[in-house]
Design a protein around this motif. Structure first.
Motif, PDB file in Angstrom:
ATOM      1  N   ALA A   6      45.295 -32.924  52.920  1.00  0.00           N
ATOM      2  CA  ALA A   6      44.675 -31.609  52.719  1.00  0.00           C
ATOM      3  C   ALA A   6      44.693 -30.792  54.006  1.00  0.00           C
ATOM      4  N   SER A   7      44.377 -31.440  55.126  1.00  0.00           N
ATOM      5  CA  SER A   7      44.385 -30.743  56.414  1.00  0.00           C
ATOM      6  C   SER A   7      45.782 -30.267  56.771  1.00  0.00           C
ATOM      7  N   THR A   8      46.769 -31.114  56.504  1.00  0.00           N
ATOM      8  CA  THR A   8      48.161 -30.733  56.756  1.00  0.00           C
ATOM      9  C   THR A   8      48.547 -29.522  55.924  1.00  0.00           C
ATOM     10  N   GLY A   9      48.128 -29.515  54.674  1.00  0.00           N
ATOM     11  CA  GLY A   9      48.437 -28.392  53.794  1.00  0.00           C
ATOM     12  C   GLY A   9      47.828 -27.094  54.284  1.00  0.00           C
ATOM     13  N   TRP A  10      46.578 -27.160  54.715  1.00  0.00           N
ATOM     14  CA  TRP A  10      45.913 -25.948  55.191  1.00  0.00           C
ATOM     15  C   TRP A  10      46.541 -25.427  56.479  1.00  0.00           C
ATOM     16  N   ILE A  11      46.873 -26.333  57.379  1.00  0.00           N
ATOM     17  CA  ILE A  11      47.486 -25.899  58.642  1.00  0.00           C
ATOM     18  C   ILE A  11      48.880 -25.337  58.394  1.00  0.00           C
ATOM     19  N   PHE A  12      49.636 -25.974  57.522  1.00  0.00           N
ATOM     20  CA  PHE A  12      50.974 -25.470  57.197  1.00  0.00           C
ATOM     21  C   PHE A  12      50.883 -24.072  56.583  1.00  0.00           C
ATOM     22  N   LEU A  13      49.935 -23.898  55.658  1.00  0.00           N
ATOM     23  CA  LEU A  13      49.768 -22.592  55.003  1.00  0.00           C
ATOM     24  C   LEU A  13      49.338 -21.531  56.021  1.00  0.00           C
ATOM     25  N   THR A  14      48.406 -21.891  56.896  1.00  0.00           N
ATOM     26  CA  THR A  14      47.952 -20.944  57.926  1.00  0.00           C
ATOM     27  C   THR A  14      49.094 -20.568  58.857  1.00  0.00           C
ATOM     28  N   THR A  15      49.880 -21.573  59.249  1.00  0.00           N
ATOM     29  CA  THR A  15      51.028 -21.311  60.128  1.00  0.00           C
ATOM     30  C   THR A  15      52.018 -20.378  59.458  1.00  0.00           C
ATOM     31  N   LEU A  16      52.316 -20.642  58.205  1.00  0.00           N
ATOM     32  CA  LEU A  16      53.258 -19.817  57.462  1.00  0.00           C
ATOM     33  C   LEU A  16      52.783 -18.372  57.374  1.00  0.00           C
ATOM     34  N   ILE A  17      51.504 -18.192  57.068  1.00  0.00           N
ATOM     35  CA  ILE A  17      50.944 -16.842  56.935  1.00  0.00           C
ATOM     36  C   ILE A  17      50.996 -16.099  58.269  1.00  0.00           C
ATOM     37  N   LEU A  18      50.587 -16.790  59.344  1.00  0.00           N
ATOM     38  CA  LEU A  18      50.562 -16.137  60.657  1.00  0.00           C
ATOM     39  C   LEU A  18      51.973 -15.803  61.152  1.00  0.00           C
ATOM     40  N   VAL A  19      52.894 -16.731  60.969  1.00  0.00           N
ATOM     41  CA  VAL A  19      54.268 -16.482  61.420  1.00  0.00           C
ATOM     42  C   VAL A  19      54.872 -15.309  60.649  1.00  0.00           C
ATOM     43  N   LEU A  20      54.697 -15.298  59.330  1.00  0.00           N
ATOM     44  CA  LEU A  20      55.236 -14.193  58.530  1.00  0.00           C
ATOM     45  C   LEU A  20      54.557 -12.866  58.863  1.00  0.00           C
ATOM     46  N   ALA A  21      53.280 -12.941  59.261  1.00  0.00           N
ATOM     47  CA  ALA A  21      52.565 -11.719  59.621  1.00  0.00           C
ATOM     48  C   ALA A  21      53.026 -11.179  60.974  1.00  0.00           C
ATOM     49  N   PHE A  22      53.324 -12.087  61.909  1.00  0.00           N
ATOM     50  CA  PHE A  22      53.701 -11.665  63.256  1.00  0.00           C
ATOM     51  C   PHE A  22      55.170 -11.282  63.388  1.00  0.00           C
ATOM     52  N   VAL A  23      56.045 -12.001  62.676  1.00  0.00           N
ATOM     53  CA  VAL A  23      57.490 -11.821  62.864  1.00  0.00           C
ATOM     54  C   VAL A  23      57.947 -10.364  62.819  1.00  0.00           C
ATOM     55  N   PRO A  24      57.506  -9.559  61.842  1.00  0.00           N
ATOM     56  CA  PRO A  24      57.986  -8.159  61.817  1.00  0.00           C
ATOM     57  C   PRO A  24      57.581  -7.344  63.040  1.00  0.00           C
TER      58      PRO A  24
END
Length: 237
Positions: A6-24
């Motif tokens: 569960a912790s891995t899932g939450w961290i992966f999801l948070t990472t994905l959201i932040l990376v996609l938010a920052f990349v542009p």
């Protein structure tokens, strides 16, 4: 509930959201950060190399060796007990930082993102996998991963100081953008990768009875947080 999963899932999801938010906005944020007043840039140049793996690994290894020698050399229970605690603590930091280092360097080699200093020639989104060239090892940020691992481990051991440790990790991460070494998305991914490794190592140690215990929800907590602990049993192996 499987807490590590569960912790891995939450961290992966948070990472994905932040990376996609920052990349542009990576190019604009990077340019803005590097254009801050000289006093701010100089301060960040001073602190940024705190987030290196080398000193963390060497220090942990040295402390682990000292603890091992002390445990072998002493027949007194109290000394052995303290040496065992020091050994487990050093091993936790060494395994956390070492694993984070291996993972981030593997990802850098696999992804091969061009660093901000190559922006004029390659832009912010150029990838050159498997080159092994430092200039194409921007994602994730190694310093940020090291900071995430170190301060993440400290946060697992000292829950009451977690806000402070997260701020310190973020400070190192932001410094990598200000000195022009990484883009914001590199930093976000690095910090969360380091934190994830610290958490997973804590789960592993808790299951072995080292430093941590699993609480009722299956989350690793430092043994000193247990008011009913018995010292001779708590220190484990």
């Amino acid at each position: 509930m499987n807490q590590p999963l569960a912790s891995t899932g939450w961290i992966f999801l948070t990472t994905l959201i932040l990376v996609l938010a920052f990349v542009p906005f990576d190019p604009q944020l990077s340019e803005w950060a590097q254009g801050l007043p000289d006093e701010i840039v100089d301060f960040n140049r001073t602190i940024t190399d705190f987030g290196t793996f080398a000193w963390m690994i060497y220090t942990s290894t040295f402390l682990l060796l000292i603890a091992f020698i002390a445990k072998r050399a002493s027949a007194r229970d109290t000394v052995q007990q303290r040496a065992r605690s020091a050994r487990n603590l050093s091993a936790y930091f060494l395994l956390t930082v070492g694993t984070a280092s291996a993972l981030v360097h593997g990802l850098k080699f696999l992804i091969g993102r061009a660093r901000p200093e190559l922006f004029a020639d390659y832009g912010a989104y150029s990838l050159a996998p498997f080159t092994g060239d430092r200039l194409f090892e921007s994602f994730p940020s190694g310093h940020s991963t090291a900071a995430g691992a170190l301060f993440g481990a400290l946060a697992m051991l000292l829950p009451q100081l977690r806000p402070l440790f997260f701020i310190l990790a973020l400070l190192i991460g932001v410094s990598r953008v200000i000195v022009g070494a990484h883009y914001p998305s590199d930093v976000a991914a690095g910090l969360l990768l380091g934190l994830w490794v610290a958490m997973m190592t804590a789960f592993l140690f808790a299951r072995e009875g080292w430093l941590f215990r699993l609480d009722a929800a299956g989350w690793p907590m430092p043994k000193v947080a247990d008011p009913n602990r018995r010292t001779n049993r708590q220190e484990g192996k």
